[in-house]
Scaffold this motif. Structure first.
Motif, PDB file in Angstrom:
ATOM      1  N   GLY A  51       0.809  -1.215   0.000  1.00 13.37           N
ATOM      2  CA  GLY A  51       0.000   0.000   0.000  1.00 13.37           C
ATOM      3  C   GLY A  51       0.840   1.261   0.000  1.00 13.37           C
ATOM      4  N   VAL A  52       1.940   1.256   0.744  1.00 13.52           N
ATOM      5  CA  VAL A  52       2.843   2.411   0.770  1.00 13.52           C
ATOM      6  C   VAL A  52       3.537   2.559  -0.585  1.00 13.52           C
ATOM      7  CG1 VAL A  52       4.948   3.342   1.793  1.00 13.52           C
ATOM      8  CG2 VAL A  52       3.200   2.308   3.259  1.00 13.52           C
ATOM      9  N   GLU A  53       4.021   1.436  -1.127  1.00 15.64           N
ATOM     10  CA  GLU A  53       4.745   1.469  -2.407  1.00 15.64           C
ATOM     11  C   GLU A  53       3.883   2.019  -3.533  1.00 15.64           C
ATOM     12  OE1 GLU A  53       6.890  -1.621  -5.584  1.00 15.64           O
ATOM     13  OE2 GLU A  53       6.112  -2.361  -3.660  1.00 15.64           O
ATOM     14  N   HIS A  54       2.599   1.672  -3.524  1.00 13.52           N
ATOM     15  CA  HIS A  54       1.714   2.081  -4.622  1.00 13.52           C
ATOM     16  C   HIS A  54       0.765   3.215  -4.231  1.00 13.52           C
ATOM     17  CE1 HIS A  54       3.055  -1.139  -7.272  1.00 13.52           C
ATOM     18  NE2 HIS A  54       3.013  -1.950  -6.238  1.00 13.52           N
ATOM     19  N   ASP A  55       1.048   3.858  -3.096  1.00 17.72           N
ATOM     20  CA  ASP A  55       0.300   5.038  -2.656  1.00 17.72           C
ATOM     21  C   ASP A  55      -1.202   4.769  -2.616  1.00 17.72           C
ATOM     22  OD1 ASP A  55       0.086   7.656  -1.774  1.00 17.72           O
ATOM     23  OD2 ASP A  55      -0.143   8.474  -3.795  1.00 17.72           O
ATOM     24  N   LYS A  56      -1.566   3.663  -1.954  1.00 12.23           N
ATOM     25  CA  LYS A  56      -2.963   3.280  -1.851  1.00 12.23           C
ATOM     26  C   LYS A  56      -3.585   3.845  -0.580  1.00 12.23           C
ATOM     27  CE  LYS A  56      -3.283   0.451  -5.458  1.00 12.23           C
ATOM     28  NZ  LYS A  56      -4.361   0.412  -6.470  1.00 12.23           N
ATOM     29  N   SER A  57      -4.750   4.403  -0.709  1.00 12.58           N
ATOM     30  CA  SER A  57      -5.521   4.862   0.453  1.00 12.58           C
ATOM     31  C   SER A  57      -6.997   4.671   0.137  1.00 12.58           C
ATOM     32  CB  SER A  57      -5.222   6.328   0.771  1.00 12.58           C
ATOM     33  OG  SER A  57      -5.570   7.164  -0.320  1.00 12.58           O
ATOM     34  N   GLY A  93       4.019 -11.436 -10.094  1.00 12.07           N
ATOM     35  CA  GLY A  93       4.344 -10.742  -8.858  1.00 12.07           C
ATOM     36  C   GLY A  93       3.355  -9.641  -8.554  1.00 12.07           C
ATOM     37  N   LEU A  94       3.415  -9.126  -7.338  1.00 12.16           N
ATOM     38  CA  LEU A  94       2.519  -8.054  -6.923  1.00 12.16           C
ATOM     39  C   LEU A  94       2.803  -6.783  -7.726  1.00 12.16           C
ATOM     40  CD1 LEU A  94       2.725  -8.511  -3.036  1.00 12.16           C
ATOM     41  CD2 LEU A  94       0.770  -9.068  -4.490  1.00 12.16           C
ATOM     42  N   ASN A  95       1.739  -6.131  -8.150  1.00 11.35           N
ATOM     43  CA  ASN A  95       1.863  -4.809  -8.758  1.00 11.35           C
ATOM     44  C   ASN A  95       0.667  -3.963  -8.327  1.00 11.35           C
ATOM     45  OD1 ASN A  95      -0.288  -5.649 -10.432  1.00 11.35           O
ATOM     46  ND2 ASN A  95       1.085  -6.253 -12.088  1.00 11.35           N
ATOM     47  N   GLN A  96       0.422  -2.854  -8.986  1.00 15.07           N
ATOM     48  CA  GLN A  96      -0.620  -1.927  -8.536  1.00 15.07           C
ATOM     49  C   GLN A  96      -2.025  -2.486  -8.649  1.00 15.07           C
ATOM     50  OE1 GLN A  96       1.097  -1.616 -11.421  1.00 15.07           O
ATOM     51  NE2 GLN A  96       0.059  -0.314 -12.916  1.00 15.07           N
ATOM     52  N   PHE A  97      -2.192  -3.640  -9.323  1.00 14.39           N
ATOM     53  CA  PHE A  97      -3.518  -4.227  -9.523  1.00 14.39           C
ATOM     54  C   PHE A  97      -3.898  -5.242  -8.452  1.00 14.39           C
ATOM     55  CE2 PHE A  97      -1.777  -3.694 -13.994  1.00 14.39           C
ATOM     56  CZ  PHE A  97      -2.326  -2.435 -14.168  1.00 14.39           C
ATOM     57  N   ALA A  98      -3.082  -5.405  -7.427  1.00 13.26           N
ATOM     58  CA  ALA A  98      -3.252  -6.522  -6.493  1.00 13.26           C
ATOM     59  C   ALA A  98      -4.476  -6.404  -5.592  1.00 13.26           C
ATOM     60  CB  ALA A  98      -1.995  -6.684  -5.628  1.00 13.26           C
ATOM     61  N   ASP A  99      -5.123  -5.259  -5.520  1.00  8.35           N
ATOM     62  CA  ASP A  99      -6.332  -5.128  -4.688  1.00  8.35           C
ATOM     63  C   ASP A  99      -7.606  -5.117  -5.526  1.00  8.35           C
ATOM     64  OD1 ASP A  99      -5.934  -2.652  -5.863  1.00  8.35           O
ATOM     65  OD2 ASP A  99      -6.473  -1.505  -4.074  1.00  8.35           O
ATOM     66  N   LEU A 100      -7.505  -5.589  -6.779  1.00  8.08           N
ATOM     67  CA  LEU A 100      -8.654  -5.600  -7.675  1.00  8.08           C
ATOM     68  C   LEU A 100      -9.068  -7.020  -8.016  1.00  8.08           C
ATOM     69  CD1 LEU A 100      -7.529  -2.859 -10.240  1.00  8.08           C
ATOM     70  CD2 LEU A 100      -9.077  -2.556  -8.297  1.00  8.08           C
ATOM     71  N   SER A 149      11.134   4.841 -25.510  1.00 12.26           N
ATOM     72  CA  SER A 149      11.137   5.833 -24.431  1.00 12.26           C
ATOM     73  C   SER A 149      10.791   5.164 -23.110  1.00 12.26           C
ATOM     74  CB  SER A 149      10.137   6.960 -24.734  1.00 12.26           C
ATOM     75  OG  SER A 149       8.809   6.464 -24.681  1.00 12.26           O
ATOM     76  N   ARG A 150      10.807   5.945 -22.043  1.00 12.18           N
ATOM     77  CA  ARG A 150      10.457   5.419 -20.717  1.00 12.18           C
ATOM     78  C   ARG A 150       9.040   4.844 -20.750  1.00 12.18           C
ATOM     79  NH1 ARG A 150       8.954  10.648 -20.765  1.00 12.18           N
ATOM     80  NH2 ARG A 150       7.017  11.209 -19.690  1.00 12.18           N
ATOM     81  N   VAL A 151       8.803   3.886 -19.891  1.00  5.35           N
ATOM     82  CA  VAL A 151       7.466   3.290 -19.774  1.00  5.35           C
ATOM     83  C   VAL A 151       6.542   4.280 -19.081  1.00  5.35           C
ATOM     84  CG1 VAL A 151       6.138   1.469 -18.647  1.00  5.35           C
ATOM     85  CG2 VAL A 151       8.266   0.918 -19.831  1.00  5.35           C
ATOM     86  N   LYS A 152       5.342   4.432 -19.613  1.00 10.68           N
ATOM     87  CA  LYS A 152       4.365   5.373 -19.073  1.00 10.68           C
ATOM     88  C   LYS A 152       3.185   4.611 -18.472  1.00 10.68           C
ATOM     89  CE  LYS A 152       5.743   8.423 -22.856  1.00 10.68           C
ATOM     90  NZ  LYS A 152       5.294   9.185 -24.066  1.00 10.68           N
ATOM     91  N   ASN A 153       2.272   5.326 -17.850  1.00 17.06           N
ATOM     92  CA  ASN A 153       1.144   4.684 -17.175  1.00 17.06           C
ATOM     93  C   ASN A 153      -0.153   5.366 -17.595  1.00 17.06           C
ATOM     94  OD1 ASN A 153      -0.650   3.437 -15.396  1.00 17.06           O
ATOM     95  ND2 ASN A 153       0.758   3.479 -13.682  1.00 17.06           N
ATOM     96  N   GLY A 317       2.647   1.204 -16.422  1.00 18.77           N
ATOM     97  CA  GLY A 317       3.662   1.643 -15.481  1.00 18.77           C
ATOM     98  C   GLY A 317       4.774   0.619 -15.299  1.00 18.77           C
ATOM     99  N   PRO A 318       5.815   0.966 -14.548  1.00 13.86           N
ATOM    100  CA  PRO A 318       7.002   0.108 -14.423  1.00 13.86           C
ATOM    101  C   PRO A 318       6.846  -1.094 -13.510  1.00 13.86           C
ATOM    102  CG  PRO A 318       7.282   2.119 -13.151  1.00 13.86           C
ATOM    103  CD  PRO A 318       6.014   2.289 -13.923  1.00 13.86           C
ATOM    104  N   SER A 319       5.745  -1.204 -12.749  1.00  9.95           N
ATOM    105  CA  SER A 319       5.609  -2.357 -11.854  1.00  9.95           C
ATOM    106  C   SER A 319       5.061  -3.583 -12.559  1.00  9.95           C
ATOM    107  CB  SER A 319       4.721  -2.005 -10.649  1.00  9.95           C
ATOM    108  OG  SER A 319       3.367  -1.844 -11.040  1.00  9.95           O
ATOM    109  N   TRP A 320       4.618  -3.426 -13.815  1.00  7.79           N
ATOM    110  CA  TRP A 320       4.222  -4.580 -14.618  1.00  7.79           C
ATOM    111  C   TRP A 320       5.440  -5.099 -15.368  1.00  7.79           C
ATOM    112  CZ3 TRP A 320       4.378  -5.937 -19.783  1.00  7.79           C
ATOM    113  CH2 TRP A 320       3.628  -7.062 -20.147  1.00  7.79           C
ATOM    114  N   GLY A 321       5.589  -6.423 -15.450  1.00  6.61           N
ATOM    115  CA  GLY A 321       6.722  -6.991 -16.166  1.00  6.61           C
ATOM    116  C   GLY A 321       8.030  -6.569 -15.538  1.00  6.61           C
ATOM    117  N   GLN A 322       9.019  -6.361 -16.363  1.00  9.40           N
ATOM    118  CA  GLN A 322      10.314  -5.877 -15.901  1.00  9.40           C
ATOM    119  C   GLN A 322      10.454  -4.429 -16.337  1.00  9.40           C
ATOM    120  OE1 GLN A 322      12.928  -9.102 -17.499  1.00  9.40           O
ATOM    121  NE2 GLN A 322      13.230  -9.620 -15.352  1.00  9.40           N
TER     122      GLN A 322
END
Length: 366
Positions: A51-57, A93-100, A149-153, A317-322
């Motif tokens: 939750g802290v890593e992905h700024d979940k509230s 692995g866990l990413n920003q979608f883990a609470d869905l 370019s950089r990975v976007k979200n 975003g960067p938490s998916w894949g590598q």
């Protein structure tokens, strides 16, 4: 609601609960027997760190607890998938979608299946049709040439078509000009009137907008907000394309030949939980051809275990894949893995003529 309807609803809810409970019990019994069950406390710690890593509230009362239960179910899936004896070709692995839940993820991040046959399209080009005698590189990765370019979200705005097109245009511009200019997905969300902002849309309209507009602005001048806004009048035309073309459908070699020259936008089915939590290796899991998500193919190759793959740049975003980059099985046959061969589109610049290069313009290793 009548008494019979209430009784039917309760019966359905009880069945869903019973199946979920049975699945959880089976998981816990197996995990305890094999010595890999996470304790409730460990899952709670992971949840808090995640939750802290992905700024979940969560503002609603009880929402955090509800999301924890979903998080635990997804964590169980991840732990089970990664067990060595399951012999999967990829890890998750866990990413920003883990609470869905699966349903919530699909509603927020994927479109309904897109009927690509209903989309107005340019003629299929022969530019990347199979060519007798041409030897293609065994491996291509446009990152090594600075053309990615950089990975976007994209966030919860269903604008993946904009990200897939922009990544391909950025790549071709780098190949042609030598300059990496990161471009504006937000301009496409705001100004492409034939698509509908954050609603699912057609990628041909996206490319056609860039052609008709005379170019597209940079993302630092026109930054991404993730919501549809008013189209800016003072936008620049930082990068221009002449036109756009399609790769022959259902043809692995044609797509490979195209990607050997430039990044290519494709549509796939991305609903699988294993794809949603993809971390490393080559995704070879279950999927169909629902075509609900656009990504960009930025290369191809063969994994150490002999599995051929396409290299994908995603917009989650960067938490998916590598770091936002993943691999999906190549040489799968038919429509390709997850329908990747159904619709492939790439930008064209008038002064870039790879069809005349006989392979000399490709970037890779023999």
């Amino acid at each position: 609601m009548g008494l019979c309807q209430v009784e039917n609803l309760l019966a359905i809810l009880f069945t869903v609960y019973a199946v979920s409970f049975a699945s959880t019990v089976e998981y816990e019994e197996r995990a305890a027997r094999e010595g890999w069950l996470r304790s409730e406390q460990e899952m709670k710690w992971l949840y808090e760190e995640w939750g802290v890593e992905h700024d979940k509230s969560y503002s609603e009362q009880g929402e955090k607890e509800k999301r924890f239960e979903i998080f635990k179910e997804n964590l169980r899936f991840i732990d089970d998938h990664n067990r060595p004896e399951n012999n999967h070709t990829s890890t998750v692995g866990l990413n920003q979608f883990a609470d869905l839940t699966d349903e919530e993820f699909g509603a927020l991040y994927l479109s309904a299946p897109i009927n690509v046959s209903a989309e107005p399209s340019p003629p299929v080009t022969s530019r990347y049709a199979p060519k007798a005698g041409q030897v293609l590189p065994h491996t291509v990765d446009w990152r090594t040439w600075g053309a990615v370019s950089r990975v976007k979200n994209q966030g919860t705005c269903e604008s993946c078509r904009a990200f897939a097109a922009v990544a391909a245009i950025e790549g071709l511009n780098k190949i042609v000009s030598g300059n990496m200019v990161t471009l504006s997905e937000q301009e496409l969300v705001d100004c492409d009137q034939r698509n509908r902002g954050c609603q699912p849309g057609f990628i041909y309209y996206t490319y056609d907008y860039v052609v008709r507009n005379g170019g597209i602005d940079t993302d630092w001048r026109y930054p991404y907000t993730g919501v549809q806004g008013m189209c800016r009048r003072n936008r620049a035309r930082a990068v221009k394309i002449t036109s756009y073309e399609t790769v022959p459908s259902y043809n692995e070699y044609a797509l490979r030949r195209a990607v050997a020259y430039q990044p290519v936008s494709v549509i796939i089915e991305a609903h699988s939980r294993a794809f949603r939590f993809h971390r490393s290796g080559v995704f070879t899991g279950e999927c169909g051809t629902r075509t609900d998500h656009f990504v960009t193919v930025i290369g191809y190759g063969r994994e150490y275990n002999g599995i051929d793959y396409w290299l994908l740049k995603n917009s989650w975003g960067p938490s998916w894949g590598q770091g936002g980059i993943g691999k999906i099985q190549r040489n799968f046959g038919g429509a390709g893995k997850c329908g990747i061969l159904i619709q492939s589109v790439y930008p064209v610049m008038r002064w870039w003529a790879p069809s005349d290069a006989d392979g000399e313009g490709t970037r890779g290793s023999e």
